[in-house]
Write a protein that holds these residues in place. Structure first.
Motif, PDB file in Angstrom:
ATOM      1  N   THR A 121      -3.063  11.477   2.087  1.00  0.00           N
ATOM      2  CA  THR A 121      -1.784  10.769   2.025  1.00  0.00           C
ATOM      3  C   THR A 121      -0.796  11.604   1.229  1.00  0.00           C
ATOM      4  O   THR A 121      -1.127  12.102   0.152  1.00  0.00           O
ATOM      5  CB  THR A 121      -1.951   9.391   1.366  1.00  0.00           C
ATOM      6  N   ASN A 122       0.411  11.773   1.762  1.00  0.00           N
ATOM      7  CA  ASN A 122       1.468  12.508   1.065  1.00  0.00           C
ATOM      8  C   ASN A 122       2.309  11.561   0.224  1.00  0.00           C
ATOM      9  O   ASN A 122       2.766  10.527   0.720  1.00  0.00           O
ATOM     10  CB  ASN A 122       2.394  13.213   2.066  1.00  0.00           C
ATOM     11  N   ILE A 123       2.521  11.914  -1.036  1.00  0.00           N
ATOM     12  CA  ILE A 123       3.457  11.186  -1.892  1.00  0.00           C
ATOM     13  C   ILE A 123       4.801  11.909  -1.824  1.00  0.00           C
ATOM     14  O   ILE A 123       4.949  13.014  -2.360  1.00  0.00           O
ATOM     15  CB  ILE A 123       2.977  11.120  -3.351  1.00  0.00           C
ATOM     16  N   VAL A 124       5.762  11.321  -1.126  1.00  0.00           N
ATOM     17  CA  VAL A 124       7.105  11.902  -1.031  1.00  0.00           C
ATOM     18  C   VAL A 124       7.888  11.437  -2.257  1.00  0.00           C
ATOM     19  O   VAL A 124       8.276  10.274  -2.362  1.00  0.00           O
ATOM     20  CB  VAL A 124       7.807  11.472   0.269  1.00  0.00           C
ATOM     21  N   TRP A 125       8.120  12.350  -3.178  1.00  0.00           N
ATOM     22  CA  TRP A 125       8.654  11.985  -4.485  1.00  0.00           C
ATOM     23  C   TRP A 125      10.102  11.492  -4.428  1.00  0.00           C
ATOM     24  O   TRP A 125      10.917  12.007  -3.662  1.00  0.00           O
ATOM     25  CB  TRP A 125       8.595  13.180  -5.429  1.00  0.00           C
TER      26      TRP A 125
ATOM     27  N   PRO B 188       0.828  -1.216   0.000  1.00  0.00           N
ATOM     28  CA  PRO B 188       0.000   0.000   0.000  1.00  0.00           C
ATOM     29  C   PRO B 188       0.864   1.269   0.000  1.00  0.00           C
ATOM     30  O   PRO B 188       1.944   1.286   0.600  1.00  0.00           O
ATOM     31  CB  PRO B 188      -0.802  -0.113   1.301  1.00  0.00           C
ATOM     32  N   ILE B 189       0.381   2.310  -0.670  1.00  0.00           N
ATOM     33  CA  ILE B 189       1.026   3.622  -0.555  1.00  0.00           C
ATOM     34  C   ILE B 189       0.907   4.101   0.882  1.00  0.00           C
ATOM     35  O   ILE B 189       1.857   4.623   1.471  1.00  0.00           O
ATOM     36  CB  ILE B 189       0.393   4.635  -1.525  1.00  0.00           C
ATOM     37  N   SER B 190      -0.285   3.927   1.452  1.00  0.00           N
ATOM     38  CA  SER B 190      -0.530   4.221   2.864  1.00  0.00           C
ATOM     39  C   SER B 190      -1.649   3.313   3.326  1.00  0.00           C
ATOM     40  O   SER B 190      -2.220   2.554   2.531  1.00  0.00           O
ATOM     41  CB  SER B 190      -0.918   5.694   3.058  1.00  0.00           C
ATOM     42  N   GLU B 191      -1.991   3.393   4.585  1.00  0.00           N
ATOM     43  CA  GLU B 191      -3.096   2.579   5.108  1.00  0.00           C
ATOM     44  C   GLU B 191      -4.436   3.019   4.530  1.00  0.00           C
ATOM     45  O   GLU B 191      -5.429   2.307   4.643  1.00  0.00           O
ATOM     46  CB  GLU B 191      -3.138   2.673   6.629  1.00  0.00           C
ATOM     47  N   ARG B 192      -4.470   4.199   3.899  1.00  0.00           N
ATOM     48  CA  ARG B 192      -5.733   4.759   3.419  1.00  0.00           C
ATOM     49  C   ARG B 192      -5.977   4.537   1.930  1.00  0.00           C
ATOM     50  O   ARG B 192      -7.126   4.488   1.492  1.00  0.00           O
ATOM     51  CB  ARG B 192      -5.780   6.275   3.679  1.00  0.00           C
ATOM     52  N   ILE B 193      -4.899   4.464   1.128  1.00  0.00           N
ATOM     53  CA  ILE B 193      -5.125   4.582  -0.302  1.00  0.00           C
ATOM     54  C   ILE B 193      -3.981   3.990  -1.117  1.00  0.00           C
ATOM     55  O   ILE B 193      -2.818   4.018  -0.711  1.00  0.00           O
ATOM     56  CB  ILE B 193      -5.296   6.078  -0.690  1.00  0.00           C
ATOM     57  N   GLY B 194      -4.334   3.418  -2.274  1.00  0.00           N
ATOM     58  CA  GLY B 194      -3.394   3.142  -3.336  1.00  0.00           C
ATOM     59  C   GLY B 194      -2.442   1.983  -3.136  1.00  0.00           C
ATOM     60  O   GLY B 194      -2.364   1.373  -2.060  1.00  0.00           O
ATOM     61  N   LEU B 195      -1.696   1.702  -4.208  1.00  0.00           N
ATOM     62  CA  LEU B 195      -0.647   0.692  -4.177  1.00  0.00           C
ATOM     63  C   LEU B 195       0.650   1.272  -4.722  1.00  0.00           C
ATOM     64  O   LEU B 195       0.643   2.047  -5.683  1.00  0.00           O
ATOM     65  CB  LEU B 195      -1.019  -0.523  -5.037  1.00  0.00           C
ATOM     66  N   LYS B 196       1.756   0.866  -4.116  1.00  0.00           N
ATOM     67  CA  LYS B 196       3.098   1.209  -4.598  1.00  0.00           C
ATOM     68  C   LYS B 196       3.710  -0.034  -5.208  1.00  0.00           C
ATOM     69  O   LYS B 196       3.810  -1.076  -4.548  1.00  0.00           O
ATOM     70  CB  LYS B 196       3.959   1.747  -3.454  1.00  0.00           C
ATOM     71  N   ILE B 197       4.113   0.064  -6.460  1.00  0.00           N
ATOM     72  CA  ILE B 197       4.724  -1.044  -7.194  1.00  0.00           C
ATOM     73  C   ILE B 197       6.193  -0.695  -7.381  1.00  0.00           C
ATOM     74  O   ILE B 197       6.538   0.234  -8.112  1.00  0.00           O
ATOM     75  CB  ILE B 197       4.018  -1.246  -8.549  1.00  0.00           C
ATOM     76  N   THR B 198       7.058  -1.409  -6.704  1.00  0.00           N
ATOM     77  CA  THR B 198       8.481  -1.069  -6.649  1.00  0.00           C
ATOM     78  C   THR B 198       9.316  -2.127  -7.353  1.00  0.00           C
ATOM     79  O   THR B 198       9.170  -3.326  -7.095  1.00  0.00           O
ATOM     80  CB  THR B 198       8.942  -0.944  -5.185  1.00  0.00           C
ATOM     81  N   SER B 199      10.197  -1.670  -8.240  1.00  0.00           N
ATOM     82  CA  SER B 199      11.174  -2.556  -8.869  1.00  0.00           C
ATOM     83  C   SER B 199      12.425  -2.594  -7.995  1.00  0.00           C
ATOM     84  O   SER B 199      13.027  -1.552  -7.714  1.00  0.00           O
ATOM     85  CB  SER B 199      11.536  -2.064 -10.267  1.00  0.00           C
ATOM     86  N   VAL B 200      12.811  -3.782  -7.585  1.00  0.00           N
ATOM     87  CA  VAL B 200      13.996  -3.947  -6.738  1.00  0.00           C
ATOM     88  C   VAL B 200      15.275  -3.846  -7.558  1.00  0.00           C
ATOM     89  O   VAL B 200      16.329  -3.451  -7.052  1.00  0.00           O
ATOM     90  CB  VAL B 200      13.926  -5.295  -5.993  1.00  0.00           C
ATOM     91  N   ASP B 201      15.178  -4.157  -8.863  1.00  0.00           N
ATOM     92  CA  ASP B 201      16.376  -4.252  -9.697  1.00  0.00           C
ATOM     93  C   ASP B 201      16.361  -3.300 -10.892  1.00  0.00           C
ATOM     94  O   ASP B 201      16.929  -3.597 -11.938  1.00  0.00           O
ATOM     95  CB  ASP B 201      16.571  -5.689 -10.184  1.00  0.00           C
TER      96      ASP B 201
END
Length: 293
Positions: free
Chosen positions: A251-255, A7-20
């Motif tokens: 929710t704040n998106i810290v860029w 989750p981006i936060s407990e309230r909203i959205g998803l964060k999709i992160t590439s490890v590589d």
């Protein structure tokens, strides 16, 4: 492809992160579409991106890009592409809103790309309009069910030509008709426009009510142009309640450099925190999804 999803936060959205530092263009588009429909906001982080890759990725999932004619702010065109714009011409806070909800024709989807984050502050804010509706008091819900918002804006000839990117009055008349906007043209070719819209709309699936509009930033930056459709003022205590709800559930998106943010503009409000770093550079694209809602 080594991907983490959380989750981006407990309230909203998803964060999709590439490890590589993977190629974002290799992501499975059907999976992205399904996640977007469910969550309304997706943040892509850690992928190998640049401005051209951002454009290519957003092109894969979007259609009907628009050039922001009629938009409320000055936006700098990037690399000669009128569908790729900087949102950094001003550094003040912009409160939560739906993009271009002061006219009928809105982009159904909004993309952001972080070309360069601020050294501090300057976060983009997001909030689920369904949750916003649920948090608002019953008396405020009732008020907005009974009254619509009315934007009344006066512009000089020079101002409307710049805003709507045309010198042709007949073209302006066509734009206003298409946006259900009442247009009055004065003798000196200055104009007055009026647009009426609800503050609360049904969700695209028809199952929910969504608080999404341009009320809060308008009252923040140009309060005199917005009242109810019967010309009564929106009470100060209602504005205070909306600001309190917004701050509580935002929710704040810290860029981070290279981040891509995908937003459903029929459901999710966005804004931004103030910043001082002139090197901050966030780009925006406005469009519709290239898939059914």
């Amino acid at each position: 492809m080594n991907i983490e999803i959380q989750p981006i936060s407990e309230r909203i959205g998803l964060k999709i992160t590439s490890v590589d530092n993977a190629n974002i263009l290799k992501l499975d588009l059907e999976s992205i579409i399904n996640l977007f429909k469910s969550y309304g906001v997706l943040l892509f982080r850690g992928f190998a991106t640049n401005t051209e890759i951002f454009k290519e990725f957003s092109n894969l999932l979007s259609t009907d890009f628009i050039d922001y004619a009629g938009g409320a702010f000055a936006r700098r065109v990037i690399n000669g592409d009128k569908t790729l714009l900087s949102v950094n011409d001003y550094q003040f806070e912009i409160k939560l809103h739906g993009e271009m909800y002061y006219q009928k024709t809105i982009p159904l989807m909004v993309w952001f790309f972080c070309a360069h984050p601020a050294s501090e502050a300057g976060e983009t804010t997001v909030c689920d309009g369904r949750q916003f509706f649920n948090e608002v008091s019953s008396s405020t819900k009732k008020l907005f069910s009974q009254k619509k918002l009315k934007f009344t804006i006066s512009m000089s000839k020079e101002d409307w030509q710049r805003k709507y990117q045309t010198e042709d009055l007949s073209k302006l008349e066509e734009i206003c008709r298409n946006n259900y906007t009442h247009l009055k043209v004065n003798a000196d070719k200055s104009i007055i426009i009026e647009y009426i819209c609800p503050a609360i709309i049904p969700s695209s699936c028809g199952k929910y009510q969504v608080f999404i509009n341009s009320l809060l930033p308008t009252k923040q930056l140009n309060p005199k142009i917005l009242n109810f459709d019967d010309d009564s003022e929106i009470p100060d205590d209602v504005i205070a309640e909306l600001n309190e709800v917004a701050e509580r559930i935002t929710t704040n998106i810290v860029w981070q450099k290279g981040d891509i943010l995908m937003i459903d503009n029929t459901r999710v409000l966005h804004g931004r925190r103030a910043f001082a770093d002139e090197k901050r550079d966030i780009y925006i694209r406005l469009c519709a999804p290239a898939f059914s809602a």
